[in-house]
Write a protein that holds these residues in place. Sequence first.
Motif, mmCIF file in Angstrom:
data_model
loop_
_atom_site.group_PDB
_atom_site.id
_atom_site.type_symbol
_atom_site.label_atom_id
_atom_site.label_comp_id
_atom_site.label_asym_id
_atom_site.label_seq_id
_atom_site.Cartn_x
_atom_site.Cartn_y
_atom_site.Cartn_z
ATOM 1 N N GLU A 1 -11.318 3.550 22.318
ATOM 2 C CA GLU A 1 -11.374 1.996 21.768
ATOM 3 C C GLU A 1 -11.421 1.760 20.496
ATOM 4 O OE1 GLU A 1 -14.920 0.166 23.412
ATOM 5 O OE2 GLU A 1 -14.208 0.851 25.740
ATOM 6 N N GLU A 2 -11.578 2.616 19.786
ATOM 7 C CA GLU A 2 -11.489 2.530 18.114
ATOM 8 C C GLU A 2 -10.181 2.770 17.655
ATOM 9 O OE1 GLU A 2 -13.688 1.177 16.278
ATOM 10 O OE2 GLU A 2 -14.817 1.008 18.216
ATOM 11 N N LEU A 3 -9.533 3.822 18.507
ATOM 12 C CA LEU A 3 -8.182 4.001 17.988
ATOM 13 C C LEU A 3 -7.211 2.701 18.281
ATOM 14 C CD1 LEU A 3 -7.435 7.516 19.419
ATOM 15 C CD2 LEU A 3 -7.482 6.783 16.874
ATOM 16 N N ILE A 4 -7.338 2.008 19.277
ATOM 17 C CA ILE A 4 -6.837 0.795 19.687
ATOM 18 C C ILE A 4 -6.995 -0.427 18.839
ATOM 19 C CG2 ILE A 4 -6.357 -1.043 21.536
ATOM 20 C CD1 ILE A 4 -5.225 1.391 22.360
ATOM 21 N N PHE A 5 -8.286 -0.632 18.721
ATOM 22 C CA PHE A 5 -8.812 -1.675 18.099
ATOM 23 C C PHE A 5 -9.067 -1.515 16.380
ATOM 24 C CE2 PHE A 5 -9.793 -2.812 22.208
ATOM 25 C CZ PHE A 5 -9.624 -4.167 22.320
ATOM 26 N N ARG A 6 -9.519 -0.616 15.882
ATOM 27 C CA ARG A 6 -9.815 -0.241 14.566
ATOM 28 C C ARG A 6 -8.661 0.439 14.004
ATOM 29 N NH1 ARG A 6 -13.540 -3.694 16.434
ATOM 30 N NH2 ARG A 6 -14.324 -1.778 17.812
ATOM 31 N N GLY A 7 -8.065 1.352 14.825
ATOM 32 C CA GLY A 7 -6.730 2.012 14.371
ATOM 33 C C GLY A 7 -5.533 1.109 14.249
ATOM 34 N N VAL A 8 -5.202 0.370 15.316
ATOM 35 C CA VAL A 8 -3.949 -0.320 15.534
ATOM 36 C C VAL A 8 -4.379 -1.740 15.004
ATOM 37 C CG1 VAL A 8 -1.977 -1.023 16.824
ATOM 38 C CG2 VAL A 8 -2.993 1.294 17.008
ATOM 39 N N ILE A 9 -5.012 -2.421 15.816
ATOM 40 C CA ILE A 9 -5.133 -3.981 15.696
ATOM 41 C C ILE A 9 -5.589 -4.301 14.427
ATOM 42 C CG2 ILE A 9 -6.229 -5.968 16.676
ATOM 43 C CD1 ILE A 9 -6.044 -4.784 19.473
ATOM 44 N N LEU A 10 -6.564 -3.788 13.753
ATOM 45 C CA LEU A 10 -7.271 -4.245 12.398
ATOM 46 C C LEU A 10 -6.323 -3.838 11.452
ATOM 47 C CD1 LEU A 10 -9.856 -4.773 10.805
ATOM 48 C CD2 LEU A 10 -10.323 -2.591 10.640
ATOM 49 N N ASN A 11 -5.528 -2.777 11.510
ATOM 50 C CA ASN A 11 -4.709 -2.366 10.386
ATOM 51 C C ASN A 11 -3.314 -3.290 10.635
ATOM 52 O OD1 ASN A 11 -5.962 -0.301 8.951
ATOM 53 N ND2 ASN A 11 -5.604 0.983 10.796
ATOM 54 N N GLY A 12 -3.088 -3.859 11.872
ATOM 55 C CA GLY A 12 -1.892 -4.717 12.131
ATOM 56 C C GLY A 12 -2.224 -6.074 11.340
ATOM 57 N N TYR A 13 -3.359 -6.389 11.370
ATOM 58 C CA TYR A 13 -3.775 -7.793 10.811
ATOM 59 C C TYR A 13 -4.435 -7.776 9.461
ATOM 60 C CZ TYR A 13 -3.189 -10.245 15.411
ATOM 61 O OH TYR A 13 -2.839 -10.939 16.516
ATOM 62 N N LYS A 14 -4.073 -6.690 8.863
ATOM 63 C CA LYS A 14 -4.849 -6.423 7.602
ATOM 64 C C LYS A 14 -3.914 -7.373 6.359
ATOM 65 C CE LYS A 14 -5.200 -2.357 6.489
ATOM 66 N NZ LYS A 14 -5.470 -0.805 5.863
ATOM 67 N N LYS A 15 -2.727 -7.698 6.571
ATOM 68 C CA LYS A 15 -2.070 -8.457 5.945
ATOM 69 C C LYS A 15 -2.609 -9.913 5.538
ATOM 70 C CE LYS A 15 2.336 -6.112 5.356
ATOM 71 N NZ LYS A 15 3.733 -6.053 5.243
ATOM 72 N N LEU A 16 -3.264 -10.246 6.719
ATOM 73 C CA LEU A 16 -3.888 -11.872 6.592
ATOM 74 C C LEU A 16 -5.032 -11.602 5.803
ATOM 75 C CD1 LEU A 16 -3.719 -12.449 10.508
ATOM 76 C CD2 LEU A 16 -2.233 -13.041 8.661
ATOM 77 N N GLY A 17 -5.507 -10.536 5.418
ATOM 78 C CA GLY A 17 -7.041 -10.561 4.461
ATOM 79 C C GLY A 17 -8.046 -9.772 5.374
ATOM 80 N N ALA A 18 -8.746 -9.179 4.566
ATOM 81 C CA ALA A 18 -9.893 -8.362 5.192
ATOM 82 C C ALA A 18 -10.653 -9.086 6.282
ATOM 83 C CB ALA A 18 -10.755 -7.708 4.236
ATOM 84 N N VAL A 19 -11.034 -10.212 5.844
ATOM 85 C CA VAL A 19 -12.016 -11.250 6.631
ATOM 86 C C VAL A 19 -11.439 -11.537 7.942
ATOM 87 C CG1 VAL A 19 -13.652 -12.976 6.729
ATOM 88 C CG2 VAL A 19 -13.658 -11.674 4.768
ATOM 89 N N PRO A 20 -10.214 -12.172 8.025
ATOM 90 C CA PRO A 20 -9.452 -12.613 8.858
ATOM 91 C C PRO A 20 -9.250 -11.462 10.064
ATOM 92 C CG PRO A 20 -8.384 -13.808 7.144
ATOM 93 C CD PRO A 20 -9.476 -12.603 6.630
ATOM 94 N N ALA A 21 -8.726 -10.413 9.383
ATOM 95 C CA ALA A 21 -8.442 -9.271 10.176
ATOM 96 C C ALA A 21 -9.762 -8.630 10.874
ATOM 97 C CB ALA A 21 -7.926 -8.097 9.354
ATOM 98 N N MET A 22 -10.977 -8.638 10.302
ATOM 99 C CA MET A 22 -12.344 -8.343 10.927
ATOM 100 C C MET A 22 -12.507 -9.233 11.979
ATOM 101 S SD MET A 22 -14.409 -7.306 7.507
ATOM 102 C CE MET A 22 -15.767 -7.328 8.519
ATOM 103 N N VAL A 23 -12.424 -10.633 11.638
ATOM 104 C CA VAL A 23 -12.926 -11.571 12.966
ATOM 105 C C VAL A 23 -11.935 -11.619 13.968
ATOM 106 C CG1 VAL A 23 -12.862 -13.788 13.358
ATOM 107 C CG2 VAL A 23 -13.830 -13.051 11.079
ATOM 108 N N ILE A 24 -10.709 -11.547 13.840
ATOM 109 C CA ILE A 24 -9.541 -11.381 14.931
ATOM 110 C C ILE A 24 -9.779 -10.086 15.773
ATOM 111 C CG2 ILE A 24 -7.166 -11.231 15.346
ATOM 112 C CD1 ILE A 24 -6.654 -13.113 13.193
ATOM 113 N N THR A 25 -10.019 -8.892 15.139
ATOM 114 C CA THR A 25 -9.929 -7.740 15.796
ATOM 115 C C THR A 25 -11.401 -7.661 16.854
ATOM 116 O OG1 THR A 25 -8.990 -6.553 13.836
ATOM 117 C CG2 THR A 25 -10.281 -5.439 15.353
ATOM 118 N N SER A 26 -12.552 -8.324 16.100
ATOM 119 C CA SER A 26 -13.698 -8.490 16.984
ATOM 120 C C SER A 26 -13.753 -9.201 17.898
ATOM 121 C CB SER A 26 -14.994 -8.798 15.797
ATOM 122 O OG SER A 26 -15.064 -7.689 14.668
#
Length: 321
Positions: free
Chosen positions: A153-178
């Motif tokens: 689950e971490e490879l999927i969510f914090r590995g791919v999804i979080l890193n994919g949304y990082k260009k939006l900013g740390a906080v938006p990426a954290m919220v969207i991933t969560s």
Amino acid sequence: MKKFYYTKTDSGKIYLWSILTPQMLGALFVILLTFFAGTEEAYNNLINNIVVQIFTVMLAQIGFLIVYFVYNRDINYKVASKINFNIGWKNAALCVLIAVIGVFGINPLISSIDGFLVDIGYNLAGSLPLPMDNFGWLILNIILLAGVPAILEELIFRGVILNGYKKLGAVPAMVITSLLFALIHGSVQQFVFPLLFGLILSYAALKTGSVLAPIIIHFVNNALVVILNYVNFSFEIAIPTWALLLIGLATTAAAFVIIWLLGKLFKNVDKKLVLTEEQLESYVAMESREVSSNLPIILGVILGAMFLIIDLLSGLGVILL
């Protein structure tokens, strides 16, 4: 040259496939059981078989495993997913401490939400899906319900999804991933905790620059839940639901403040990729050809919301599954 980064389109696609694949595997599994059973009685015997139950519990994780490695066949996933096992003992110790604080800090809030769900007639799910009547089962439960999900689950969510949304900013990426992490659980009862704990997992991933940090936190969290079930520990206070809610909000807020402060002690171990001029030109050209699309994530969220609504209606007895 393999791509060594993820885009938000990658995040959306892998999330959509992470919802669809376990569902398809589940449907295929039921078809196969029905075919080999032949009769209703034989089918009931099969689904009560412990090996079949273990495989059923692992279906979602098998789906995540397939999705992660098939999707990453043309991507340098070790770099893109921030797979760095050398995070140091201090970071690892902080992860364990954060996991414990998170579990006990958020638990009163979850208990109050469970109480509210019971008040509206929702049928709460049982504790754990596998037996827990001896030490051997305890170890197997820790492996299957803590170790395997923590990694996949971490490879999927914090590995791919979080890193994919990082260009939006740390906080938006954290919220969207969560939010996506909570939604994929497909359960009203299991929505708030993954949402809140997902923020903690994302925070640790960003602060350390390694997916190993959220894997450790996720494992300790799940293992604690398994162990507490094994020793029959339960958090119950004989007070009104609204009062427990206030206590839960206070302990959750306190936990988040403490975890935020502890996070400042993390050392970032992300080793930036050094590119030659030729590789950099290839990277820029590759990135310019990326086609951005929000359709996968929209479809994924719609499916996740549908499963959440179905779970709510089923829990309330409106529909039978």
